[in-house]
Design an enzyme around this catalytic site. Sequence first.
Site, PDB file in Angstrom:
ATOM      1  N   ASN A  67       0.789  -1.224   0.000  1.00  0.00           N
ATOM      2  CA  ASN A  67       0.000   0.000   0.000  1.00  0.00           C
ATOM      3  C   ASN A  67       0.830   1.287   0.000  1.00  0.00           C
ATOM      4  O   ASN A  67       0.412   2.298  -0.544  1.00  0.00           O
ATOM      5  CB  ASN A  67      -0.956  -0.005   1.207  1.00  0.00           C
ATOM      6  CG  ASN A  67      -0.243  -0.298   2.521  1.00  0.00           C
ATOM      7  OD1 ASN A  67       0.520  -1.263   2.631  1.00  0.00           O
ATOM      8  ND2 ASN A  67      -0.489   0.514   3.527  1.00  0.00           N
ATOM      9  N   HIS A  68       2.049   1.253   0.610  1.00  0.00           N
ATOM     10  CA  HIS A  68       2.861   2.473   0.691  1.00  0.00           C
ATOM     11  C   HIS A  68       3.689   2.761  -0.559  1.00  0.00           C
ATOM     12  O   HIS A  68       4.413   3.764  -0.587  1.00  0.00           O
ATOM     13  CB  HIS A  68       3.772   2.437   1.920  1.00  0.00           C
ATOM     14  CG  HIS A  68       3.045   2.716   3.194  1.00  0.00           C
ATOM     15  ND1 HIS A  68       2.440   3.934   3.440  1.00  0.00           N
ATOM     16  CD2 HIS A  68       2.800   1.949   4.282  1.00  0.00           C
ATOM     17  CE1 HIS A  68       1.867   3.894   4.625  1.00  0.00           C
ATOM     18  NE2 HIS A  68       2.064   2.693   5.150  1.00  0.00           N
ATOM     19  N   HIS A 151       0.861  -9.221   0.896  1.00  0.00           N
ATOM     20  CA  HIS A 151       0.960  -8.044   1.750  1.00  0.00           C
ATOM     21  C   HIS A 151      -0.394  -7.814   2.408  1.00  0.00           C
ATOM     22  O   HIS A 151      -1.343  -7.389   1.749  1.00  0.00           O
ATOM     23  CB  HIS A 151       1.349  -6.864   0.853  1.00  0.00           C
ATOM     24  CG  HIS A 151       1.864  -5.680   1.601  1.00  0.00           C
ATOM     25  ND1 HIS A 151       3.130  -5.616   2.101  1.00  0.00           N
ATOM     26  CD2 HIS A 151       1.268  -4.505   1.929  1.00  0.00           C
ATOM     27  CE1 HIS A 151       3.312  -4.454   2.698  1.00  0.00           C
ATOM     28  NE2 HIS A 151       2.191  -3.762   2.617  1.00  0.00           N
TER      29      HIS A 151
HETATM   30 FE   FE2 Z   1       5.224  -1.873   5.406  1.00  0.00          FE
HETATM   31 FE   FE2 Z   2       2.059  -2.102   3.915  1.00  0.00          FE
END
Ligand code: FE2
Ligand code: FE2
Length: 257
Positions: A67-68, A151
């Site tokens: 997500n980052h 993830h």
């Molecule tokens: Fe992370």
């Molecule tokens: Fe993450």
Amino acid sequence: MRFILIGDVIGRTGRNTLKEVLPEVKKKYKPDFIVINGENLAGGYGITKKVFKEIDKLGIDVITSGNHIWDKKEIYQFIDEEPKLLRPANYPPMVPGRGYGIYEKNGKYIAVINLMGRVFMGIPLDCPFRKFDEIYNEIKDKVDYIIVDFHGEATSEKNAFGYYVDGRATVVYGTHTHIPTADERILPKNTVYITDVGLTGAFQSVIGIEPKNSIKGFLTGLPQKYDVAKGEKIFNALFVEIDNFQIEMERIQIKIL
Ligand SMILES: [Fe+2]
Ligand SMILES: [Fe+2]
């Protein structure tokens, strides 16, 4: 084939940990293929081209993410140009970058697939289970090994995914929570599985960042500036060796003062 699979590497502390530990890890485990998760490489948020190059020099074969990955805006300019850099494959099709790749190493073909969970992630992603099926059907006859970085936040989702792809993926390892789990195992149909490999970065930290502001955030509910923690470092990884029908695995944890 010997794999070293590394979870989220957090900021400069994480990059320095890698630099210090990798020579020793390479000497001991003699990996053919190394994967790290790079979503937190640059200041804890995202990845820049400069940081990508710095890490590439260490002999990393693939950088997965999560997500980052979108936190540094320059990613939109270079993610399409870097075949070694992946973002979760179950982002909708119009999103830049690629979610899996096939890499040749020592005469073998290794697929690395990056997927992201949907439970507690708050991102409108496609189904990671069905996305795996789709990719698997495309690549299964072209590769010798399939490595999946899943993830995700929820252990149950990662756990269910492991059993769902058992016998199809070679290894499924979790990332994102930054906390290592002690549940590494070989599933009934020989897929190697761990719920989370854990972070590489500051040991005395809240998932890699300075505890002070994190605590303040929980006490007040107000947004905080999250700085990457420093000091004692920790390296977490999963080592997997697949030799014909023999499977070896070891959870690695190295602390540096
Ligand atoms: Fe992370
Ligand atoms: Fe993450």
